[in-house]
Design an enzyme around this catalytic site. Structure first.
Site, PDB file in Angstrom:
ATOM      1  N   ASP A   1       0.999  -1.636  -0.097  1.00 18.01           N
ATOM      2  CA  ASP A   1      -0.187  -0.292   0.179  1.00 18.01           C
ATOM      3  C   ASP A   1       1.404   1.939   0.400  1.00 18.01           C
ATOM      4  OD1 ASP A   1      -2.279  -1.309  -0.202  1.00 18.01           O
ATOM      5  OD2 ASP A   1      -2.592  -1.409   2.340  1.00 18.01           O
TER       6      ASP A   1
ATOM      7  N   HIS B   1      27.841   6.643 -10.930  1.00 18.69           N
ATOM      8  CA  HIS B   1      26.459   6.408 -10.619  1.00 18.69           C
ATOM      9  C   HIS B   1      26.139   6.632  -8.860  1.00 18.69           C
ATOM     10  CE1 HIS B   1      25.074   7.725 -14.442  1.00 18.69           C
ATOM     11  NE2 HIS B   1      25.303   8.755 -13.706  1.00 18.69           N
TER      12      HIS B   1
ATOM     13  N   ASP C   1      27.408  15.218  -4.280  1.00 20.99           N
ATOM     14  CA  ASP C   1      26.580  16.220  -5.659  1.00 20.99           C
ATOM     15  C   ASP C   1      24.794  14.909  -5.502  1.00 20.99           C
ATOM     16  OD1 ASP C   1      25.507  16.053  -8.515  1.00 20.99           O
ATOM     17  OD2 ASP C   1      26.465  14.484  -9.560  1.00 20.99           O
TER      18      ASP C   1
ATOM     19  N   ASP D   1      21.699  21.468  -9.305  1.00 20.26           N
ATOM     20  CA  ASP D   1      22.590  20.263  -9.592  1.00 20.26           C
ATOM     21  C   ASP D   1      23.637  21.188  -8.982  1.00 20.26           C
ATOM     22  OD1 ASP D   1      23.642  17.510 -10.265  1.00 20.26           O
ATOM     23  OD2 ASP D   1      22.779  17.616 -12.450  1.00 20.26           O
TER      24      ASP D   1
ATOM     25  N   HIS E   1      32.921  11.463 -18.595  1.00 19.29           N
ATOM     26  CA  HIS E   1      31.347  11.218 -18.766  1.00 19.29           C
ATOM     27  C   HIS E   1      31.672  13.079 -19.552  1.00 19.29           C
ATOM     28  CE1 HIS E   1      31.641  14.257 -15.198  1.00 19.29           C
ATOM     29  NE2 HIS E   1      32.137  13.356 -14.923  1.00 19.29           N
TER      30      HIS E   1
ATOM     31  N   HIS F   1      25.200  19.425 -18.810  1.00 21.03           N
ATOM     32  CA  HIS F   1      23.458  18.952 -19.813  1.00 21.03           C
ATOM     33  C   HIS F   1      22.659  20.199 -19.307  1.00 21.03           C
ATOM     34  CE1 HIS F   1      22.582  17.864 -15.447  1.00 21.03           C
ATOM     35  NE2 HIS F   1      23.816  17.331 -15.411  1.00 21.03           N
TER      36      HIS F   1
ATOM     37  N   HIS G   1      18.183  16.101 -16.270  1.00 21.78           N
ATOM     38  CA  HIS G   1      18.217  15.886 -17.630  1.00 21.78           C
ATOM     39  C   HIS G   1      18.082  16.859 -18.499  1.00 21.78           C
ATOM     40  CE1 HIS G   1      22.174  13.005 -16.247  1.00 21.78           C
ATOM     41  NE2 HIS G   1      22.971  13.591 -15.580  1.00 21.78           N
TER      42      HIS G   1
ATOM     43  N   GLU H   1      30.653  20.513 -15.131  1.00 21.24           N
ATOM     44  CA  GLU H   1      30.641  19.579 -13.947  1.00 21.24           C
ATOM     45  C   GLU H   1      32.078  18.850 -14.766  1.00 21.24           C
ATOM     46  OE1 GLU H   1      27.608  16.654 -13.782  1.00 21.24           O
ATOM     47  OE2 GLU H   1      26.975  17.152 -15.215  1.00 21.24           O
TER      48      GLU H   1
ATOM     49  N   TYR I   1      38.807  11.043 -12.008  1.00 22.97           N
ATOM     50  CA  TYR I   1      38.058  10.223 -11.764  1.00 22.97           C
ATOM     51  C   TYR I   1      39.000   8.714 -11.656  1.00 22.97           C
ATOM     52  CZ  TYR I   1      34.127  12.170 -12.141  1.00 22.97           C
ATOM     53  OH  TYR I   1      32.964  13.808 -12.195  1.00 22.97           O
TER      54      TYR I   1
ATOM     55  N   ARG J   1      35.091  15.829  -8.527  1.00 21.31           N
ATOM     56  CA  ARG J   1      34.261  17.061  -9.105  1.00 21.31           C
ATOM     57  C   ARG J   1      33.091  17.929  -8.910  1.00 21.31           C
ATOM     58  NH1 ARG J   1      31.212  12.741 -11.074  1.00 21.31           N
ATOM     59  NH2 ARG J   1      28.834  13.417  -9.680  1.00 21.31           N
TER      60      ARG J   1
ATOM     61  N   GLU K   1      30.582  20.769 -10.111  1.00 24.83           N
ATOM     62  CA  GLU K   1      29.914  21.701 -10.737  1.00 24.83           C
ATOM     63  C   GLU K   1      28.703  22.390 -10.254  1.00 24.83           C
ATOM     64  OE1 GLU K   1      27.046  18.419 -11.109  1.00 24.83           O
ATOM     65  OE2 GLU K   1      25.969  18.552 -12.836  1.00 24.83           O
TER      66      GLU K   1
END
Ligand code: GLY
Ligand code: MN
Ligand code: MN
Length: 434
Positions: free
Chosen positions: A36, A239, A256, A267, A346, A350, A357, A380, A384, A401, A403
């Site tokens: 539920d 991610h 992030d 972001d 990457h 974006h 995105h 960004e 790595y 990173r 950003e």
């Protein structure tokens, strides 16, 4: 809440881009998480962009032509359900409040849908976005075709309504930018709070809690995406969202995280030293990424190609990787070969808006599109470094990173997320005083 005339203007603009025909734009369904319990409800961004209406089970029908008009279908009033789940406008109040021309119970949709399609030249619809809606709308079309002997014509053309809407959403209006500035401020404040809370021995999830606390206490409805709070080697998992690790002195922490405010995403990524001071290798990589970001920002102005900031960032990172001894060769050589992608895999940004995105083509006619005022994008760059025999150990597991969110302005650009510190000295000072 945005003035309702903004939504009416957007509907009028879409109608004029459509020319003649009918658009059918449903909102998102509610989704069960388990038994539920539901996932927190989030409306469809296209539907919300055109209505400001945030209830589930709603559909916008927009009839374009000589006298364009908009029709909202929504849930009926239901005192019993409202006692359990909260207020429902119902069609009458929804028409009044949201300024649509007509409103009906969503239960009438399958009866009314075919009538609205009759004798229209084109149906505008998010084709293939949801198989259940595809089937439903095709059913209406078949219903209309069934009446051909009665002289009723079905639309001969089905067009993707997102084509026009994506272009509209790509260039933000003043009212959207006002919300995005506020979202960016809240997220910037959350990063500051997180920086002040970080120390060795704390857990990633404790820092995530600080971020979420700051989002909600300022009225942001949700995170715009699952926050990444990644200490040490976790930062090299792009991610990473488990956020369950212990923070160790000597490691960096990559965060992030951005809130969603009134539908709009922010972001931001910041990377900081868990112990309060970067070591030499961390600082070198950090300064390289920061310089890459500055180079990318320097390319953001009207008339520049979408890809220019990325290319500028790649140049700095490629040279930086050589200078740090992580790659051998020439800058242009490792860009040409793509060898730099081992450490920077990457792209540099974006579009950002109602979706993190966000919508909008990056190329038009096969060419990177030009930036125009009102576009909002992230910048960004990152680096790595996974452990490897050919990499000095001091660099192992560094993941950095940085950003920010940027709007293109007539003069050049405005950084929406300026609130969150990113210079090494500012971050270290904030952590010292935290
Ligand atoms: N947080 C998602 C991204 O940076 O693209
Ligand atoms: Mn991003
Ligand atoms: Mn991000």
């Amino acid at each position: 809440m945005t003035d309702m005339t903004v939504y009416a203007q957007r509907r009028a603009r879409l109608a004029s881009l459509m020319g003649r025909g009918v658009a059918v734009i449903p909102t998102a369904p509610e989704r069960v998480r388990n038994r539920d319990a539901h996932y927190p409800y989030r409306y469809d961004s296209y539907f919300y962009y055109l209505t400001g209406f945030d209830e589930p089970e709603a559909v916008l029908v927009l009839i374009a032509g000589e006298s364009p008009h908009s029709i909202l279908l929504c849930r009926d009033k239901d005192p019993e359900r409202e006692a359990w789940d909260g207020y429902r406008h119902g069609p009458a109040a929804a028409r009044e409040r949201f300024g649509v021309d007509e409103a009906y119970s969503v239960r009438e949709l399958d009866t009314l849908g075919p009538k609205w399609l009759a004798d229209q030249p084109a149906l505008f619809f998010a084709v293939c976005a949801d198989p259940a809606w595809d089937a439903r709308v095709l059913g209406w079309l078949n219903g209309v075709r069934g009446q051909s002997r009665a002289g009723v014509a079905a639309p001969s053309e089905i067009r993707d309504v997102r084509e026009a809407l994506d272009e509209m959403r790509l260039v933000k209006g003043a009212e959207e930018l006002a919300i995005m500035r506020r979202a960016a401020d809240i997220s910037g404040g959350a990063h500051i709070r997180a920086m002040q809370a970080v120390r060795p021995g704390r857990w990633e999830h404790e820092i995530e809690a600080e971020l979420l606390h700051e989002f909600r206490r300022h009225g942001a409805q949700a995170p715009a995406y699952t926050p990444i709070v990644a200490g040490g080697a976790h930062a090299c998992v792009l991610h990473y969202v488990a956020n369950n690790g212990l923070l160790k002195g000597g490691d960096c922490l990559l965060i992030d995280a951005g809130c969603e405010l009134d539908g709009y995403a922010s972001d931001i990524t910041r990377t900081l030293p868990v112990g309060g001071r970067f070591n030499a290798a961390q600082r070198d990589v950090y300064e390289m990424v920061l310089a890459a970001q500055a180079a990318a920002m320097g390319e953001i102005r009207p008339g520049q190609a979408w890809d220019a900031p990325h290319q500028a960032a790649v140049q700095v990172i490629a040279q930086g990787l050589i200078d740090l001894g992580l790659l051998r060769g020439t800058r242009d050589g490792i860009i040409e070969s793509g060898d730099y992608k081992r450490f920077y895999m990457h792209r540099t940004g974006h579009w950002l808006g109602l979706d993190v995105h966000d919508v909008g083509e990056y190329k038009v006619g096969g060419q990177w599109r030009d930036l125009v005022p009102g576009m909002v994008l992230t910048v960004e760059p990152g680096c790595y470094i996974a452990p490897a025999a050919d990499v000095p150990e001091a660099f192992w597991n560094i993941g950095i990173r940085i950003e920010d969110d940027v709007v293109v302005t007539p003069a050049a650009h405005e950084v929406l997320t300026h609130h969150a510190p990113k210079r090494v000295s500012d971050i270290e000072a904030l952590m010292r005083d935290g």
